[in-house]
Design an enzyme around this catalytic site. Sequence first.
Site, PDB file in Angstrom:
ATOM      1  N   PRO A 186      57.030  57.320  58.223  1.00 34.21           N
ATOM      2  CA  PRO A 186      58.181  56.419  58.316  1.00 34.21           C
ATOM      3  C   PRO A 186      58.240  55.307  57.281  1.00 34.21           C
ATOM      4  O   PRO A 186      58.065  54.127  57.595  1.00 34.21           O
ATOM      5  CB  PRO A 186      58.065  55.873  59.739  1.00 34.21           C
ATOM      6  CG  PRO A 186      56.599  55.894  60.013  1.00 34.21           C
ATOM      7  CD  PRO A 186      56.070  57.114  59.303  1.00 34.21           C
ATOM      8  N   CYS A 187      58.533  55.689  56.062  1.00 37.66           N
ATOM      9  CA  CYS A 187      58.665  54.710  54.994  1.00 37.66           C
ATOM     10  C   CYS A 187      59.824  53.750  55.269  1.00 37.66           C
ATOM     11  O   CYS A 187      59.852  52.648  54.735  1.00 37.66           O
ATOM     12  CB  CYS A 187      58.817  55.403  53.645  1.00 37.66           C
ATOM     13  SG  CYS A 187      60.003  56.743  53.602  1.00 37.66           S
ATOM     14  N   HIS A 188      60.759  54.161  56.129  1.00 38.32           N
ATOM     15  CA  HIS A 188      61.881  53.281  56.472  1.00 38.32           C
ATOM     16  C   HIS A 188      61.411  52.039  57.240  1.00 38.32           C
ATOM     17  O   HIS A 188      62.133  51.057  57.312  1.00 38.32           O
ATOM     18  CB  HIS A 188      62.947  54.037  57.270  1.00 38.32           C
ATOM     19  CG  HIS A 188      62.482  54.593  58.567  1.00 38.32           C
ATOM     20  ND1 HIS A 188      61.818  55.815  58.661  1.00 38.32           N
ATOM     21  CD2 HIS A 188      62.560  54.116  59.832  1.00 38.32           C
ATOM     22  CE1 HIS A 188      61.536  56.060  59.933  1.00 38.32           C
ATOM     23  NE2 HIS A 188      61.974  55.039  60.658  1.00 38.32           N
TER      24      HIS A 188
END
Length: 176
Positions: free
Chosen positions: A144-146
Amino acid sequence: MPARSTKTPERFSLDRLATPIGIALLVTDAEGALRALDWDDYEHRMHELLRLHYGAVDLVDQSAPTEMKTTLSAYFEGDLGQLSRVAWRTAGTPFQQKVWSALAQIPVGATMSYGALAAKIGMPKAIRAVGHANGSNPISVVLPCHRLIGADGSLVKYGGGLERKRWLLRHEGVEI
């Protein structure tokens, strides 16, 4: 004359999954592990990341494992704990691997600054390097780079576009 590489290209499968924020591209290996998840409007970038991480890649249109597609669909429908069930595998430098593994540990509904992630992996001065590794993450959403945000709480950079990042964070219950 220099020797030419005779390495056989990596062979992966490519499938598509409709989500509320666009068509997700799912790249899987022969064992069914997710190697890349990106968006159809960013397909060129996905191919570039695959090339950087694996060299020559041969993508064939083939269904991703049903369980993976069901799990991802459940996440997008609101069952937020599903992402940890997706089997994934990445190539990359040891540093990138460390950053990507740390991304997977950020809980749903939480965010972290690039600096906090750098500190978490024991390299507090490597903020830019963490940002670069985050930008090279081939498995959007699942890794989850977001969930990485600016030190001031601002939404900064997301390979799938800031509107998708905003949607993903709101979907996970983050106040923006």
